[in-house]
Design an enzyme around this catalytic site. Structure first.
Site, PDB file in Angstrom:
ATOM      1  N   ARG A   1      37.269  31.620  44.297  1.00 54.84           N
ATOM      2  CA  ARG A   1      37.627  32.450  43.148  1.00 54.84           C
ATOM      3  C   ARG A   1      37.752  33.919  43.533  1.00 54.84           C
ATOM      4  NH1 ARG A   1      34.080  32.077  37.767  1.00 54.84           N
ATOM      5  NH2 ARG A   1      32.625  33.308  38.998  1.00 54.84           N
TER       6      ARG A   1
ATOM      7  N   LYS B   1      38.145  38.274  38.168  1.00 57.62           N
ATOM      8  CA  LYS B   1      36.776  38.792  38.004  1.00 57.62           C
ATOM      9  C   LYS B   1      36.763  40.169  38.652  1.00 57.62           C
ATOM     10  CE  LYS B   1      32.031  37.067  38.211  1.00 57.62           C
ATOM     11  NZ  LYS B   1      31.663  37.287  36.825  1.00 57.62           N
TER      12      LYS B   1
ATOM     13  N   GLU C   1      35.686  33.192  24.955  1.00 56.38           N
ATOM     14  CA  GLU C   1      34.437  32.978  25.706  1.00 56.38           C
ATOM     15  C   GLU C   1      33.430  34.016  25.243  1.00 56.38           C
ATOM     16  OE1 GLU C   1      34.990  33.864  29.887  1.00 56.38           O
ATOM     17  OE2 GLU C   1      36.374  35.498  29.430  1.00 56.38           O
TER      18      GLU C   1
HETATM   19  N1  PMP Z   1      32.976  34.452  31.512  1.00 54.15           N
HETATM   20  C1  PMP Z   1      32.755  35.695  31.959  1.00 54.15           C
HETATM   21  C2  PMP Z   1      33.448  36.824  31.310  1.00 54.15           C
HETATM   22  C3  PMP Z   1      31.884  35.914  33.038  1.00 54.15           C
HETATM   23  O1  PMP Z   1      31.659  37.146  33.490  1.00 54.15           O
HETATM   24  C4  PMP Z   1      31.217  34.809  33.620  1.00 54.15           C
HETATM   25  C5  PMP Z   1      30.305  34.999  34.807  1.00 54.15           C
HETATM   26  N2  PMP Z   1      29.161  35.723  34.534  1.00 54.15           N
HETATM   27  C6  PMP Z   1      31.457  33.535  33.084  1.00 54.15           C
HETATM   28  C7  PMP Z   1      32.364  33.389  32.055  1.00 54.15           C
HETATM   29  C8  PMP Z   1      30.782  32.324  33.658  1.00 54.15           C
HETATM   30  O2  PMP Z   1      31.331  32.050  34.922  1.00 54.15           O
HETATM   31  P1  PMP Z   1      30.463  31.374  36.076  1.00 54.15           P
HETATM   32  O3  PMP Z   1      30.048  30.042  35.557  1.00 54.15           O
HETATM   33  O4  PMP Z   1      31.421  31.259  37.219  1.00 54.15           O
HETATM   34  O5  PMP Z   1      29.323  32.268  36.342  1.00 54.15           O
END
Ligand code: PMP
Length: 286
Positions: A52, A151, A184
């Site tokens: 990622r 990210k 989200e």
């Molecule tokens: N959405 C956002 C905006 C995030 O920053 C994160 C990670 N902290 C997630 C979802 C969850 O992603 P992951 O399971 O890869 O940590």
């Protein structure tokens, strides 16, 4: 106490780990990052996170000055150097120092930073009692402006929504997208359970494709639970049987209300509990 920070191939004591004030990561939020868990001394789902971060970097035309294999090894070495058994690793890749101005050609030397540290977790009782959510008035970034799939070091969109959560006395906020659909939370993905089916917004809703989200979908399918990606509105959450969030720090955490309205019977549901258990088991077996 973890004290060794990796920068471009070298370990520095925390207080000596520094980057330039001319770094475009600081000046413009120009860079990418990852958050990864360490369980029992092993870096959990490292390959997925590495993939990622390279995708995020590619999307902003940032070339990480090392191979994925080298970055993986550097991550593991930094965890070991800090003697972390259960903790958290932060990878940060900045555009590097340059002159003032947005032009990426004015920068050189991207900084690859690895911080291995302990983690501050959601309070334990919330895994039993469940979280309360509020809907933020700040919508998630329009994917055509800055894709939430990147990210990036630009987390202001999420921070503004998190402030709304804090003001409302909750620790997470639901974020809708530009179409008014559920996207989200500020640092977590969202799931609901309706008539035994696990539902979560699709990537096209404008979300970060969470590594934990993907893992939980896979664990659910293996356990015989039907999983679907579906566009949803706040209504779907209000009438859901269960709701929970996923994230690297959060793992799987139940949600029991949204904007003061109880979800299901207002308690963490059986499917949520089962998936939390399966997820925790998967962290133990790596
Ligand atoms: N959405 C956002 C905006 C995030 O920053 C994160 C990670 N902290 C997630 C979802 C969850 O992603 P992951 O399971 O890869 O940590």
């Amino acid at each position: 106490m973890p004290n060794q920070v990796y920068i471009n191939g070298q370990l520095f004591a925390k207080e000596d780990a520094k980057v330039s004030v001319y770094d475009h990561g600081l000046l413009y939020g120009d860079g990418v990052f990852e958050g990864i868990r360490v369980y029992g001394g092993k870096v959990f789902l490292l390959e997925e996170h590495i993939e990622r971060v390279y995708e995020s970097a590619k999307a902003i035309r940032l070339e990480i000055p090392m191979s994925p294999e080298e970055l993986s090894k550097a991550t593991e070495d930094t965890v070991r150097a800090n003697d972390i058994r259960d903790g958290y690793v932060r990878l940060v890749i900045t555009r590097g120092a340059g002159s003032l101005g947005l032009d990426i050609r004015r920068t050189s030397n991207p900084q690859v930073i690895i911080i291995a540290d302990t983690i501050s977790l959601y309070p334990k009782e919330l895994y039993e009692d469940g979280l309360q959510l509020v809907t933020a008035s700040t919508i998630r970034n329009h994917p055509g402006a800055l894709s939430p799939r990147i990210k990036s070091l630009n987390y202001l969109n999420n921070i503004l929504a998190k402030i709304e959560a804090t003001d409302a006395g909750t620790i997470e906020a639901l974020m809708l997208n530009h179409k008014g659909e559920v996207a989200e939370c500020t640092g977590d993905n969202i799931f609901i359970v309706k008539r035994g089916i696990l539902l979560t917004p699709p990537k096209s809703a404008g979300i970060l494709e969470g590594v934990t989200r993907n893992t939980v979908m896979e664990l659910a399918r293996k356990a015989g639970i039907a999983v679907e990606e579906a566009e949803m509105t706040r209504h779907d959450i209000f009438v859901a049987d269960e709701c929970f969030l996923t994230g690297t720090a959060a793992e799987v955490i139940p949600v029991v209300s949204l904007d003061g309205r109880a979800i299901g019977n207002g308690e963490p549901g059986p499917t949520t509990r089962k998936l939390l258990k399966l997820f925790r088991e998967s962290t133990e077996s790596v």
